[in-house]
Design an enzyme around this catalytic site. Structure first.
Site, mmCIF file in Angstrom:
data_model
loop_
_atom_site.group_PDB
_atom_site.id
_atom_site.type_symbol
_atom_site.label_atom_id
_atom_site.label_comp_id
_atom_site.label_asym_id
_atom_site.label_seq_id
_atom_site.Cartn_x
_atom_site.Cartn_y
_atom_site.Cartn_z
ATOM 1 N N GLY A 138 7.004 -4.947 2.156
ATOM 2 C CA GLY A 138 7.016 -4.689 3.478
ATOM 3 C C GLY A 138 8.005 -5.376 4.413
ATOM 4 C CB THR A 193 12.202 -9.558 7.098
ATOM 5 O OG1 THR A 193 13.016 -8.746 5.986
ATOM 6 C CG2 THR A 193 12.646 -11.011 6.875
ATOM 7 C CB VAL A 203 4.696 -8.458 7.683
ATOM 8 C CG1 VAL A 203 3.254 -8.890 6.907
ATOM 9 C CG2 VAL A 203 4.228 -7.755 8.966
ATOM 10 N N GLY A 204 6.849 -10.573 5.872
ATOM 11 C CA GLY A 204 7.052 -11.187 4.679
ATOM 12 C C GLY A 204 6.840 -12.819 4.984
ATOM 13 C CD GLU A 226 10.894 -6.448 -4.532
ATOM 14 O OE1 GLU A 226 11.742 -5.876 -4.170
ATOM 15 O OE2 GLU A 226 10.866 -7.258 -5.489
ATOM 16 C CB CYS A 247 13.300 -0.625 1.397
ATOM 17 S SG CYS A 247 13.231 -0.299 -0.372
HETATM 18 P P1 NAD Z 1 3.539 -1.948 6.511
HETATM 19 O O1 NAD Z 1 3.535 -1.869 8.016
HETATM 20 O O2 NAD Z 1 2.671 -0.887 5.698
HETATM 21 O O3 NAD Z 1 3.361 -3.384 6.026
HETATM 22 C C1 NAD Z 1 3.142 -3.593 4.539
HETATM 23 C C2 NAD Z 1 1.816 -4.467 4.395
HETATM 24 O O4 NAD Z 1 1.705 -5.664 5.512
HETATM 25 C C3 NAD Z 1 0.522 -3.511 4.792
HETATM 26 O O5 NAD Z 1 -0.308 -3.570 3.741
HETATM 27 C C4 NAD Z 1 0.080 -3.953 6.016
HETATM 28 O O6 NAD Z 1 -1.231 -3.916 6.151
HETATM 29 C C5 NAD Z 1 0.641 -5.455 5.936
HETATM 30 N N1 NAD Z 1 0.577 -5.962 7.280
HETATM 31 C C6 NAD Z 1 1.085 -5.663 8.242
HETATM 32 N N2 NAD Z 1 1.362 -6.584 9.451
HETATM 33 C C7 NAD Z 1 0.573 -7.504 8.987
HETATM 34 C C8 NAD Z 1 0.311 -8.811 9.427
HETATM 35 N N3 NAD Z 1 0.569 -9.071 10.631
HETATM 36 N N4 NAD Z 1 -0.220 -9.820 8.824
HETATM 37 C C9 NAD Z 1 -0.560 -9.463 7.672
HETATM 38 N N5 NAD Z 1 -0.200 -8.430 6.848
HETATM 39 C C10 NAD Z 1 0.285 -7.284 7.525
HETATM 40 O O7 NAD Z 1 5.107 -1.800 6.014
HETATM 41 P P2 NAD Z 1 6.217 -2.060 7.015
HETATM 42 O O8 NAD Z 1 6.323 -3.673 7.179
HETATM 43 O O9 NAD Z 1 6.455 -1.318 8.085
HETATM 44 O O10 NAD Z 1 7.366 -1.524 5.936
HETATM 45 C C11 NAD Z 1 8.775 -1.246 6.269
HETATM 46 C C12 NAD Z 1 9.509 -2.429 5.731
HETATM 47 O O11 NAD Z 1 9.249 -2.521 4.517
HETATM 48 C C13 NAD Z 1 10.990 -2.262 5.971
HETATM 49 O O12 NAD Z 1 11.718 -3.138 6.502
HETATM 50 C C14 NAD Z 1 11.362 -1.935 4.602
HETATM 51 O O13 NAD Z 1 12.831 -2.058 4.319
HETATM 52 C C15 NAD Z 1 10.379 -2.566 3.774
HETATM 53 N N6 NAD Z 1 10.334 -2.185 2.404
HETATM 54 C C16 NAD Z 1 10.884 -3.125 1.473
HETATM 55 C C17 NAD Z 1 10.811 -2.400 -0.021
HETATM 56 C C18 NAD Z 1 11.179 -3.162 -1.079
HETATM 57 O O14 NAD Z 1 10.766 -2.771 -2.224
HETATM 58 N N7 NAD Z 1 12.017 -4.309 -0.995
HETATM 59 C C19 NAD Z 1 10.276 -1.261 -0.049
HETATM 60 C C20 NAD Z 1 9.680 -0.543 1.104
HETATM 61 C C21 NAD Z 1 9.805 -1.022 2.592
#
Ligand code: NAD
Length: 549
Positions: A236, A238, A240-241, A258, A292
């Site tokens: 997801g 950065t 939330v990462g 990731e 991504c």
């Molecule tokens: P998302 O909103 O679906 O979040 C990912 C996960 O995090 C979900 O399961 C969600 O429930 C959880 N989440 C969201 N907010 C949270 C919080 N505050 N606290 C705890 N958990 C939480 O996805 P996203 O973050 O919008 O995804 C898009 C991003 O992910 C982009 O930056 C994209 O580049 C990156 N991405 C990376 C890869 C990779 O393989 N490196 C793949 C796909 C997406």
């Protein structure tokens, strides 16, 4: 509901799916809640926590029973998962269509076929991967047994993202199963139809105790992260990462992140332009740019920019016709929040291709923007949509300087046929991965590790790298207990003396391994000497026999 043939039969037990905040409406707007767990711990929801406690407790008991470590059991689960993909292909395509209006061909290539091939790759190699490794021995360990066991971590958590809602979740899940772990599976709530598919189908194919599915949004994920896991794999943003990493820190839980960021794409005049334009636009527009590893922006000379734009107009017409909105081959933006964000980004620079949008459909026309400034929002945040800005540079050195002044990207795309220019970027930049003269395709090579570096992530997976990610390499030295072995080793015991010290340092001294080339030479000489000796011996015996007659 009865289970199809050969599926999990423990249906009489309650299925551990916690659909905490089920969304029935497709694509309900996602209000992002920023939870800083360091400073703003979420109010504990005792009911959710009780559910998670229970799910986790069952997974822990299942892990302790040893069943997830049994290799035949792992194979069976992976075969069941493969069957889940095969038997539900149409439902998967429908769910992706409902969430992202994803064209069927894209769904097949980037989700179902990708996931099927991933499992087949694991099944073909699993028996080799699980074997204990036997590392090289040094002189001092000649009589000992050195082994590295491939241990699972235990109960792991895999959190998926919405943009490729099935494969980004289930490919790491398959790797974790292959490595012998129990897995708590958390789909992204934003791709609501895919989350529903996972919550309904996975428990019918996988063992319910070992591989529970839990659903919910940021609040529930934060609650989940309060639990103790043995490994966390997160895909997801950065932002939330960082939250996930901070939560993992509480128990020093190892983590793979990731993440995302801006993946630049440099293009020089040595390339065949139409091919380059097609490959860049395809990488940008697949899944409507919500990838991504989409090329985020182009870096090239002013001369190349003009040619690129002319060629791009032609390619887009060839792919999508005069009215792109009517084309069935372009996905839609996931929700209104992201749609509005993307429309905002289009305010930077000068639009030279596309620029139309329709909020009702969450449609954004493939758009190329020039004359952007580094400080424009479109050049600062990850775009994650069908918009491609071009920033002009003088040459490859300029491009490298621009890239190195920013966070390390998940992938760096370089379009050039000049080896010198390729080497300049290979040696002079940092990125999770690189792809020369194409986009996205490196992701599909299961013998290449996939992952970010710095702000684009940590850790890697795909193929054997996925298995290794979910495996603890447990080293084991098995010492020889014979009298001779003990005699050699006894130099370490007091009372210490110079003689003992010299013997120890002789035994422990690092010796340069013989190059393989010399080993074959030594072997050949040895065989030669042996054969000569045998021939001589044979001749002597014959001579003796003749004389004795
Ligand atoms: P998302 O909103 O679906 O979040 C990912 C996960 O995090 C979900 O399961 C969600 O429930 C959880 N989440 C969201 N907010 C949270 C919080 N505050 N606290 C705890 N958990 C939480 O996805 P996203 O973050 O919008 O995804 C898009 C991003 O992910 C982009 O930056 C994209 O580049 C990156 N991405 C990376 C890869 C990779 O393989 N490196 C793949 C796909 C997406």
């Amino acid at each position: 509901m009865s289970a199809p043939n050969g599926l999990n039969t423990n249906n009489n037990k309650p299925v551990p799916i916690i659909i905490v905040s089920e969304k029935n409406e497709t694509n309900k707007d996602h209000q992002e809640t920023v939870i800083d767990i360091e400073t703003e711990p979420p109010t504990p929801d005792t009911e959710i926590m009780a559910n998670f406690d229970d799910t986790l407790q069952r997974a822990r008991l299942a892990y302790a029973s040893g069943k997830s470590r049994n290799v035949s059991f792992r194979r069976k689960q992976l075969e069941n998962l493969l069957r889940c993909y095969e038997e539900n292909e149409n439902e998967i395509i429908s769910a992706l269509d409902a969430d992202l209006r994803r064209p069927k061909q894209e769904s097949l290539i980037v989700e179902t076929e990708f996931m099927k091939n991933d499992i087949k790759h694991i099944l073909y190699h699993l028996n080799d991967w699980v074997k204990a490794e036997k590392p090289e021995k040094s002189f001092v360990n000649l009589m000992d047994d050195l082994q590295i066991f491939n241990d699972p971590f235990g109960v792991v958590l895999v959190i998926g993202a919405w943009n490729y809602p099935l494969q980004l979740l289930l490919v790491p899940v398959a790797a974790a199963i292959a490595a012998g772990n129990c897995v708590v599976i958390k789909p992204s709530e934003i791709a609501a139809n895919c989350a529903k598919f996972i919550a309904e189908k996975i428990p019918k194919y996988l063992d319910n105790e070992c591989y529970p599915v839990v659903c919910g949004g940021p609040t529930e994920t934060a609650e989940l992260l309060n639990q103790r896991f043995d490994y966390i794999f997160y895909t997801g943003s950065t932002r939330v990462g960082k939250i996930v990493h901070a939560a993992a820190n509480k128990y020093l839980t190892p983590t793979t992140l990731e993440l995302g960021g801006k993946s630049p794409c440099y293009i020089d005049k040595s390339v065949e332009l139409r091919t380059a334009v097609k490959r860049i636009l395809w990488g940008k527009l697949i899944n409507c740019g919500q990838t991504c590893i989409a090329p985020d922006y182009v870096l090239c000379s002013k001369e190349m920019q003009d040619k690129f734009v002319t060629e791009a107009k032609d390619v887009l017409k060839e792919w999508y016709g005069e009215n792109i909105q009517n084309s069935p081959d372009l996905s839609r933006v996931i929700n209104q929040n992201n749609f509005q964000r993307l429309v905002g980004l289009m305010k930077s620079g000068r639009i030279v291709v596309g620029g139309k949008y329709d909020a009702a459909e969450r449609f954004i026309e493939p758009t190329i923007i020039v004359d952007v400034k580094p400080s424009d929002p479109i050049m600062e945040e990850e775009i994650f949509g069908p918009i491609l800005p071009i920033y002009t540079v003088e040459n490859a050195y300029d491009a490298m300087k621009f890239i190195n002044a920013r966070e390390s990207p998940l992938v760096l795309y370089i379009f050039t046929t000049e080896t010198e220019v390729q080497n300049l970027f290979i040696n002079g930049t940092h990125s999770g991965g690189m792809c020369l003269n194409d986009t996205i395709m490196h992701y599909a090579v299961d013998t290449l590790p996939f992952g970010g570096v710095g702000m684009s992530g940590m850790g890697r997976y795909h193929g054997k790298y996925g298995f290794d990610t979910f495996t603890h390499k447990k080293s084991c030295l098995g010492k020889d207990l014979s009298a001779f072995g003990e005699k050699l080793a006894s130099a370490r015991y007091p009372p210490y003396s110079d003689a003992k010290g010299s013997l120890l340092s002789f035994l422990l001294r690092k010796r340069r391994p013989l190059p393989k080339l010399y080993l074959t030479h030594i072997l050949a000489v040895g065989v030669g000497v042996g054969l000569t000796f045998l021939a001589n011996f044979y001749l002597q015996v014959r001579k003796g026999k003749l004389l004795s007659r």
